[in-house]
Design a protein around this motif. Structure first.
Motif, PDB file in Angstrom:
ATOM      1  N   LEU A  67      34.371   1.767  -9.649  1.00 50.87           N
ATOM      2  CA  LEU A  67      33.458   1.790 -10.355  1.00 50.87           C
ATOM      3  C   LEU A  67      32.274   2.890  -9.858  1.00 50.87           C
ATOM      4  N   PRO A  68      31.458   3.662 -10.568  1.00 50.18           N
ATOM      5  CA  PRO A  68      30.353   4.265 -10.041  1.00 50.18           C
ATOM      6  C   PRO A  68      29.567   3.564  -8.919  1.00 50.18           C
ATOM      7  N   LEU A  69      29.226   4.237  -7.921  1.00 46.45           N
ATOM      8  CA  LEU A  69      28.537   3.975  -7.071  1.00 46.45           C
ATOM      9  C   LEU A  69      27.106   3.192  -7.481  1.00 46.45           C
ATOM     10  N   PRO A  70      26.679   2.099  -7.291  1.00 47.87           N
ATOM     11  CA  PRO A  70      25.543   1.654  -7.843  1.00 47.87           C
ATOM     12  C   PRO A  70      24.201   2.501  -7.424  1.00 47.87           C
ATOM     13  N   GLY A  71      23.501   2.649  -8.242  1.00 46.65           N
ATOM     14  CA  GLY A  71      22.189   3.192  -8.259  1.00 46.65           C
ATOM     15  C   GLY A  71      22.270   4.483  -8.353  1.00 46.65           C
ATOM     16  N   THR A  72      23.540   5.211  -8.403  1.00 48.70           N
ATOM     17  CA  THR A  72      23.833   6.595  -8.970  1.00 48.70           C
ATOM     18  C   THR A  72      23.703   6.937 -10.490  1.00 48.70           C
ATOM     19  N   PHE A  73      24.098   8.271 -10.684  1.00 46.71           N
ATOM     20  CA  PHE A  73      24.372   8.797 -11.963  1.00 46.71           C
ATOM     21  C   PHE A  73      25.462   8.029 -12.651  1.00 46.71           C
ATOM     22  N   ARG A  74      25.230   7.399 -13.827  1.00 45.19           N
ATOM     23  CA  ARG A  74      26.402   6.743 -14.145  1.00 45.19           C
ATOM     24  C   ARG A  74      26.738   7.316 -15.896  1.00 45.19           C
ATOM     25  N   LEU A  75      27.738   7.698 -16.021  1.00 47.91           N
ATOM     26  CA  LEU A  75      28.063   8.626 -17.272  1.00 47.91           C
ATOM     27  C   LEU A  75      28.237   7.516 -18.459  1.00 47.91           C
ATOM     28  N   GLY A  76      27.616   7.591 -19.531  1.00 46.47           N
ATOM     29  CA  GLY A  76      27.581   6.686 -20.540  1.00 46.47           C
ATOM     30  C   GLY A  76      26.418   6.981 -21.698  1.00 46.47           C
ATOM     31  N   VAL A  77      26.534   6.366 -22.935  1.00 46.05           N
ATOM     32  CA  VAL A  77      25.796   6.826 -24.027  1.00 46.05           C
ATOM     33  C   VAL A  77      24.383   6.301 -23.976  1.00 46.05           C
ATOM     34  N   SER A  78      24.081   4.935 -23.280  1.00 46.10           N
ATOM     35  CA  SER A  78      22.994   4.428 -23.288  1.00 46.10           C
ATOM     36  C   SER A  78      21.772   5.132 -22.886  1.00 46.10           C
ATOM     37  N   PRO A  79      20.449   4.920 -23.126  1.00 47.91           N
ATOM     38  CA  PRO A  79      19.334   5.561 -22.580  1.00 47.91           C
ATOM     39  C   PRO A  79      19.361   5.393 -21.221  1.00 47.91           C
TER      40      PRO A  79
END
Length: 670
Positions: free
Chosen positions: A620-632
């Motif tokens: 999973l993405p490293l917590p607190g960094t940029f996460r790819l996805g559609v939500s604001p």
């Protein structure tokens, strides 16, 4: 076989779900019962686990509830029916005159109070949707695809036809708000048909002269215009003492009512397609009544009306009372918050200005490592609706500012604070979180609460020298955020980008989402512009060449003219961005440049997946960094360019984040 009671209830619910639409009360009665019970749309939507737009559609007749919500909705209405029988037809409602809703103080009856309008809306109101697009062949296209014959040949006939034969409109978004008035969009053919020019000659005021035949014809028929006159968005109304509002909004297509910068090429759509796209925006956001900036601010007021009707028990009369959590009156800005043209900024020193703006920062190219310079790609990431995400949970001032010397900092108190952050160490490979240009502050300066709170989050404890704080505060943006987030997510889903996609699927869907449906792409752009424009309107500057610095201007009279709130939103958006940048730097990745909600990184590959770190155990993405996805607040791929291009731009003083989305960008996967 033995059946338990829950099984029987489930069977009954299934039977109810199969009933024809007329098994439920008619749409007007559904709404009347809900309002009589004191339940607003948000409460009912949350209870039934649907959107506010769904409830609005059920109560306007545009749609019918489906299982499993249908049975629960029927139970809700059945339980209310004996408790709130309809009033006799001849019984007058204790309501003062209702006047057309305005975006500024231009409504001659806007200050009047009205009693609760549980049954004030006729059954046919809003039965055909919020708007229509009228062509030059006497056809009005409704948002649901229905064409209507419109025989009107004058504007007054058009207004009468709209009010009495189209049943257009939209339900209020708050129980103390107002229903949206019908919107008629005039195409070029319809504009000519009503004797209007295809081009406004007055390009400064953008309005017809008062002696134009179209205007005088309306006046002769006792119709009135608001103070903004007959421009691209004229509002035509009559003051009335009845419960039915008499007001119609027009949008003149050839007068650039729908700016391409906010609506793409929607003005070139055929009338039926235009009506559908505008209807989708109206259902998800609100019925357009001006620019997207105007819509964004109007939505704030529609979701949190400033006043509600209160009955005096002694006299029985109604008067306006405040709605808790709303902006109810204009308040002057604190001197540091005022824009340069404001009376409070006269003789103000440059060091006494609150400078909370979005990032525009580039890294010194001499600080690039050999490894970074050798990487083949520069990849841009963009935060989805970053300013909307910043409003989520943000506490803002609801009342006037109070000046305090040597205050104890409270991160929960909105305001601006004079503090010295120049001693906080700065990694030159990162932008400073405290300034828009990313350079470390050199002296004490004014900061909005989110900026100073971030300094404390980083482990520092600056002591403010003075502050302008707002003791009365609250989460004003909560319904605005939820409403626009839902509109954004729904529109993205219509374009094939849903919340259940993994990162790779999301990036793939985003490469073609705007090509799926031009109408939905235009709605998406308008929603984004509504967010940015609505925030910008909080500090609307004077319009026109005749204004002189130090003089007030009309926008200052609005409760929603609040530059301090705009500053807080931008402050939170910028610190949100820095928080992600800081987390990624801890993993060994440093940005090349940042521009507002876009950041550029060196990368071994053309995709964000080639450099965004993952957790080794979960993937999973490293917590607190940029996460790819559609939500604001999540990120998308903004573009990719060759790394030498980015380095050359840095050395020329340019910002790669400004151009990373260029047509020459290297496409992911190629």
């Amino acid at each position: 076989m033995t059946y338990e009671q829950p099984d029987l209830f489930a069977a009954v619910d299934a039977l109810l779900a199969q009933a024809e639409p007329d098994a439920l009360p008619d749409p007007h009665e559904r709404r009347r019962l809900r309002e009589a019970a004191g339940v607003d749309e948000q409460q009912l939507a949350a209870t039934l686990r649907v959107s506010i737009q769904d409830v609005e559609a059920w109560e306007s007749g545009r749609a019918q509830p489906r299982p499993p919500q249908r049975a629960a909705y029927a139970r809700f209405l059945d339980a209310l029916a004996p408790l709130h029988p309809p009033a006799p037809a001849h019984t007058p409602a204790p309501q003062a005159p209702a006047a057309p809703r305005q975006t500024a103080a231009t409504d001659p009856a806007s200050a009047q109070a009205s009693a609760p309008t549980h049954s004030a809306v006729p059954a046919q109101r809003a039965g055909h949707g919020p708007l229509a697009v009228l062509d030059g062949d006497e056809i009005a296209y409704l948002s649901d695809g229905t064409p209507l014959h419109c025989p009107a040949t004058t504007l007054s006939e058009l207004v009468n036809f709209t009010l009495h034969h189209t049943h257009l409109g939209a339900s209020r978004l708050h129980r103390y708000g107002k229903d949206s008035d019908p919107l008629i969009v005039l195409t070029a053919g319809a504009t000519t048909r009503f004797g209007l020019p295809l081009l406004l000659e007055d390009r400064r005021s953008l309005r017809l002269p008062d002696d134009h035949p179209a205007v005088t014809e309306l006046v002769r028929e006792n119709w009135q215009l608001t103070r903004r006159g007959f421009g691209p968005w004229p509002r035509i109304y009559r003051p009335t003492n009845s419960r039915q509002r008499q007001c119609v909004q027009l949008a003149i297509l050839p007068w650039e009512a729908f700016d391409a910068r906010s609506w793409d090429n929607i003005a070139s759509f055929p009338p039926a397609q235009l009506a559908q796209a505008l209807g989708d925006y109206a259902h998800r956001v609100l019925t357009p009544l001006g620019s997207t900036a105007v819509n964004g601010q109007e939505l704030m007021t529609s979701l949190r009306p400033p006043t509600r009707p209160v009955k005096d028990p002694a006299t029985g009369t109604w008067h306006p009372g405040r709605v808790p959590g709303s902006l109810t009156a204009p308040h002057p800005p604190a001197p540091p918050e005022a824009p340069a043209e404001h009376p409070a900024a006269v003789d103000r020193h440059d060091s006494d200005v609150l400078d909370e703006e979005a990032y525009d920062w580039v890294r010194d190219p001499d600080l690039l490592s050999e490894r970074e310079s050798a990487q083949p790609f520069a990849v841009g990431l963009d935060i989805n609706t970053a300013f909307l995400a910043a409003t989520n949970g943000l506490t803002v001032g609801l009342g006037p500012a109070t000046h305090v010397r040597h205050p104890d900092f409270d991160p929960k108190t909105p305001g601006c604070w004079l503090a010295d952050l120049s001693h906080i160490p700065q990694d030159p490979r990162l932008p400073s979180p405290f300034t828009p240009d990313g350079h470390p502050p050199q002296q004490p300066a004014w900061y909005a609460t989110p900026t100073l709170a971030y300094a404390y989050e980083l482990g520092f404890s600056p002591e403010p020298l003075q502050a302008w704080i707002r003791p009365k505060h609250g989460p004003y943006f909560s319904p605005w955020y939820t409403h626009l987030r839902n509109a954004y997510i729904q529109t993205m889903a219509a374009l094939g980008v849903t919340t259940d996609l993994d990162a790779a699927q999301y990036l793939d869907a985003m490469t073609r989402h705007t090509e799926q449906d031009p109408g939905q792409a235009a709605v998406l752009r308008a929603i984004k512009a509504t967010v940015k424009g609505g925030i910008g309107k909080l500090r609307e500057r004077p319009q026109g060449a005749h204004h002189r610095p130090g003089q007030p201007w009309p926008a200052l009279d609005r409760p929603t003219w609040r530059p301090d709130i705009r500053a807080a939103v931008i402050s939170k958006a910028r610190t949100n961005m820095h928080r992600k940048i800081q987390k990624l730097a801890a993993a060994g990745h440093y940005p090349l440049a940042v521009l507002s909600d876009c950041v550029v990184y060196p990368s071994d590959g053309p995709s964000p997946l080639d450099f965004l770190p993952l957790m080794p155990d979960t993937g999973l993405p490293l917590p607190g960094t940029f996460r790819l996805g559609v939500s604001p607040g999540m990120a998308k791929h903004e573009g990719t360019q060759p790394m030498p291009w980015a380095v050359a731009l840095l050395r020329d003083g340019g910002n790669p984040a400004r151009h990373i989305h260029g047509t020459d960008a290297v496409q992911q996967g190629e």
